[in-house]
Motif scaffolding. Structure first.
Motif, short mmCIF file in Angstrom:
data_model
loop_
_atom_site.label_atom_id
_atom_site.label_comp_id
_atom_site.label_asym_id
_atom_site.label_seq_id
_atom_site.Cartn_x
_atom_site.Cartn_y
_atom_site.Cartn_z
N LEU A 259 0.81 -1.22 0.05
CA LEU A 259 0.07 0.11 -0.07
C LEU A 259 0.85 1.19 -0.19
O LEU A 259 1.51 1.46 0.65
N VAL A 260 0.74 2.11 -0.97
CA VAL A 260 1.62 3.36 -1.24
C VAL A 260 0.96 4.59 -0.92
O VAL A 260 -0.10 4.71 -1.67
N GLU A 261 0.88 5.29 0.17
CA GLU A 261 0.24 6.61 0.40
C GLU A 261 0.94 7.71 -0.10
O GLU A 261 2.14 7.78 0.66
N LEU A 262 0.44 8.63 -0.68
CA LEU A 262 1.16 10.05 -0.81
C LEU A 262 0.23 10.95 0.03
O LEU A 262 -0.74 11.64 -0.24
N GLN A 263 0.95 11.13 1.24
CA GLN A 263 0.18 11.87 2.30
C GLN A 263 0.07 13.24 2.04
O GLN A 263 -0.77 13.96 2.54
N ASP A 264 1.11 13.89 1.48
CA ASP A 264 0.88 15.33 1.14
C ASP A 264 0.29 15.77 0.16
O ASP A 264 -0.04 16.97 0.01
N LEU A 265 -0.71 14.98 -0.52
CA LEU A 265 -1.46 15.40 -1.89
C LEU A 265 -2.75 16.37 -1.18
O LEU A 265 -3.16 17.35 -1.86
N ALA A 324 9.56 -2.38 -2.08
CA ALA A 324 9.39 -1.08 -1.48
C ALA A 324 10.39 0.08 -1.52
O ALA A 324 10.08 1.13 -2.00
N ARG A 325 11.50 -0.49 -1.59
CA ARG A 325 12.63 0.46 -1.65
C ARG A 325 12.60 1.08 -3.03
O ARG A 325 12.96 2.20 -3.11
N GLN A 326 12.43 0.09 -4.07
CA GLN A 326 12.55 0.87 -5.36
C GLN A 326 11.53 1.60 -5.68
O GLN A 326 11.61 2.78 -6.23
N VAL A 327 10.20 1.29 -5.31
CA VAL A 327 8.99 2.23 -5.47
C VAL A 327 9.21 3.60 -4.76
O VAL A 327 8.84 4.62 -5.45
N MET A 328 9.80 3.47 -3.54
CA MET A 328 10.03 4.80 -2.77
C MET A 328 10.94 5.51 -3.45
O MET A 328 10.92 6.74 -3.56
N PRO A 343 8.95 14.86 0.92
CA PRO A 343 7.45 14.51 0.77
C PRO A 343 7.15 13.44 1.63
O PRO A 343 7.87 12.52 2.00
N ALA A 344 5.94 13.55 2.16
CA ALA A 344 5.45 12.12 2.89
C ALA A 344 4.95 11.17 2.16
O ALA A 344 3.93 11.09 1.87
N ILE A 345 6.04 10.05 1.96
CA ILE A 345 5.41 8.83 1.06
C ILE A 345 5.67 7.74 1.90
O ILE A 345 6.68 7.59 2.72
N GLY A 379 10.60 5.27 5.53
CA GLY A 379 9.38 5.51 4.86
C GLY A 379 8.44 4.34 4.54
O GLY A 379 7.30 4.30 3.89
N TYR A 380 9.21 2.87 4.69
CA TYR A 380 8.20 1.83 4.44
C TYR A 380 8.43 0.65 5.48
O TYR A 380 9.49 0.66 6.21
#
Length: 649
Positions: A259-265, A324-328, A343-345, A379-380
């Motif tokens: 689950l990937v959340e972009l909290q700053d949006l 997860a590390r690559q996606v981050m 950014p809060a990811i 962040g993960y």
């Protein structure tokens, strides 16, 4: 041109018969007229002789003054007057002796009234005997016959040209009725009548546009059910279906959910506007789509407003952490506003095994996402459950050595699974499921080793081995049933593989080739839609049947149903599971079935487990099914009852 040849032959025979009848009738008529005219001449001669005999006082010497001239004019060869049986007068031509006994002479006799017991007898040639038999006359007749024959040939050639267009129009009509219009070899411009051909072209074009429109409508309807309109990717319903199917798929021993959340949006939408937030959200979706494209069977979906979900099949915990590390790393490269320096990811992940509850996986993944937010750091966070390579049954990571050993020892196992049109009926098709064993003797499904075989460059050899075994099994398949074998599009697009497969099929009897079903996945078909048309049509021309499985797994256009002239379309188990209680899945299956109407494509449901599912699918128009329900109907009934009881409690 069978029809044209028959018509031309019939017309030619009719014309020749008419000519022969006319010639024979004319000849008979001319002969009868000549015979009648000759009879009148003979009667006239007899009358003149009778009158002359009376006038001369029965003196024959007086008749010599005029009778020979009359006899010569009328073509009489010999003339005799008899008193009783004794001749009293005779007049003969010089060649009369040569004509004695000639078959081409005619004799007439008559009683004269000048004296009692007086009669006359004459001999002459038949009618038309004196027609000119010279070479000039014969040449003229032959020349006339040749001209008539040449004229007849030109007439037949003209008729053939006229009816050829009609025959071509008839051939195209037959191809349309047999759904083989793609095999048409002639130009429609050669057809006749031209207006009829043009009207047929217009109707076919309208039908093709309607078919494409139906395919677009089918994609649109499923997209509105399973797609997020803003992002163009799967929504939560779509993701839950796929995750639930993975949890119940024996070919997938497990996987990982991120689950990937972009909290700053939310803050970006408030301070910089929704356009900036939507642009970041779209860019993040594109980045992650490139990431999952390199993972076999992986998918991306929008979980909530600012949260994405990534499903990675056959993935263990250390691999999930690396993913997860690559996606981050990818998401931090987004074009964030300058005011947001950090950014809060956050990424939360969990690995699962086959058979685990869907709600439990969601809860563990959301818990991991909250832990990533609380702990900060990189962040993960991965929810560890001890899902390792050993526990997943993946065995050694030395896939190349394992696959090369399997190919060298010819130890690929093919299990047959039946496809049924109804309960307690004989299978109408068998699907071959490939399996191998690793060094520890653990069984690996095709979903596990085929992606690795493609990475190692061994997929072509594996496909050849599997197809060779399938061809050897064809003679043992009972009449009325067929055998489906999965082939990868990567192998099928290689010219060397195509030539090998065609050569193998040409060596088999036609009846056996007709039993073979070439099965491809919808994901590969949508990726190589145009490139696959030529090889698939070649296999279709040889007599093979074509099928596409995992239909509905992704929301793609189903235009390939018409382009490939499919025989079977297999629905993905994610749409079949609990379809009797899911109106959304029923709508998706109905759209797939509706898109196959008007063609010979039969829809098959994969992964049928309960009677309720099969009854719902049958009502929707599914042709056949495959799964636990057909293999073990009694156990399936008990399982369904258990599910109902658990739902009530």
């Amino acid at each position: 041109m069978k029809f044209t040849n028959q018509l031309i032959t019939t017309l030619s025979l009719c014309v020749l018969t008419a000519v022969v009848i006319v010639l024979i009738g004319s000849g008979i008529s001319f002969y009868q007229i000549g015979a009648l005219y000759q009879q009148r001449q003979v009667n006239t001669v007899f009358r003149l002789v009778d009158e002359g005999w009376q006038a001369s006082g029965a003196r024959p010497d007086k008749m010599n003054a005029w009778l020979p001239h009359i006899l010569e004019v009328n073509g009489i060869i010999d003339f005799t007057v008899l008193r009783g049986d004794s001749p009293v007068y005779n007049s003969s031509r010089i060649d009369a002796a040569a004509t004695v006994g000639d078959v081409f002479t005619m004799e007439y006799s008559a009683v004269l009234e000048a004296e009692p017991n007086l009669s006359a007898h004459l001999v002459l040639r038949p009618p038309f005997y004196n027609i000119d038999h010279s070479f000039t006359a014969l040449s003229g007749i032959l020349g006339s016959l040749v001209l008539v024959f040449i004229g007849l040939l030109f007439m037949l050639r003209w008729l053939r040209r006229q009816f050829r267009g009609l025959e071509l129009l008839n051939i195209r009509s037959q191809y349309i009725l047999q759904d083989k219009l793609s095999s048409l070899a002639h130009d429609p411009l050669l057809e006749w009548p031209h207006h009829t051909s043009q009207a047929l072209d217009k109707l076919l074009l309208a039908l093709k546009d309607a078919s494409k429109e139906r395919s677009r409508f089918d994609s649109f309807m499923r997209a509105n059910v399973f797609f997020d309109k803003k992002m163009g990717i799967g929504n939560r319903v779509f993701f839950d279906n796929r995750l639930e199917a993975a949890l119940n798929d024996p070919a997938c021993h497990g996987g990982a959910l991120l689950l990937v959340e972009l909290q700053d949006l939310a803050q970006i939408n408030y301070h910089f506007g929704y356009e900036c937030g939507d642009e970041l959200l779209t860019s993040a979706s594109i980045y992650m789509s490139h990431f999952v494209r390199g993972k076999p069977g992986a998918l991306q979906a929008r979980y909530t407003g600012t949260t994405f979900a990534l499903l990675l099949p056959n993935t263990v915990e250390n691999e999930a952490k690396e993913a997860a590390r690559q996606v981050m790393k990818l998401l931090r490269r987004l074009n964030w506003p300058e005011e947001i320096t950090d950014p809060a990811i956050y990424i939360g992940g969990v690995c699962f095994r086959i058979g685990e509850p869907l709600l439990q996986i969601h809860e563990e993944a959301e818990l991991a996402l909250r832990s990533a937010e609380l702990q900060g750091g990189e962040g993960y966070f991965i929810y560890y459950k001890g899902v390792t390579e050993e526990s997943m049954g993946k065995g050694t990571v030395r896939w190349r050595a394992l696959l090369e050993r399997v190919l060298a020892q010819q130890t690929i196992q093919l299990d047959r699974q039946g496809i049924y049109v109804g309960l307690n009926q004989a299978p109408v098709m068998y699907e071959l499921l490939a399996r191998i064993q690793d060094e520890q003797g653990r069984e690996l499904s095709a979903g596990q080793f085929l992606p690795m075989a493609e990475k190692c460059g061994l997929l072509n050899q594996l496909d050849r081995n599997i197809i060779a075994q399938a061809l050897a099994l064809l003679p043992s398949i009972e009449p009325g049933a067929s055998l489906a074998v999965n082939v990868s599009a990567t192998s099928l697009l290689q010219r060397q593989f195509q030539n090998w497969l065609v050569l193998e099929l040409l060596q088999l009897p036609k009846a056996q080739v007709n039993k073979l079903v070439i099965d491809l996945s919808e994901a590969q078909v949508s990726r190589h839609a145009q490139s696959l048309i030529t090889p698939l049509r070649a296999l279709k021309a040889l007599g093979c049947q074509l099928a596409v499985d995992h239909a509905g797994q992704d929301v793609v256009s189903t235009q390939y149903v018409q382009d490939y002239q499919l025989d079977y379309l297999k629905i993905h188990p994610s749409l079949v599971r609990d379809i009797d209680t899911k109106a959304v899945n029923q709508m998706a299956v109905s759209s797939l079935i509706g898109n196959s109407e008007g063609s010979q494509t039969k829809v098959i449901a994969m992964g049928v487990e309960t009677r309720a599912e099969w009854q719902c699918l049958s009502q929707l128009g599914v042709y056949a099914g495959q799964g636990y329900f057909f293999a073990y109907p009694e156990s399936s009934a008990n399982k369904e009852a258990g599910v109902l009881i658990s739902r009530r409690h």
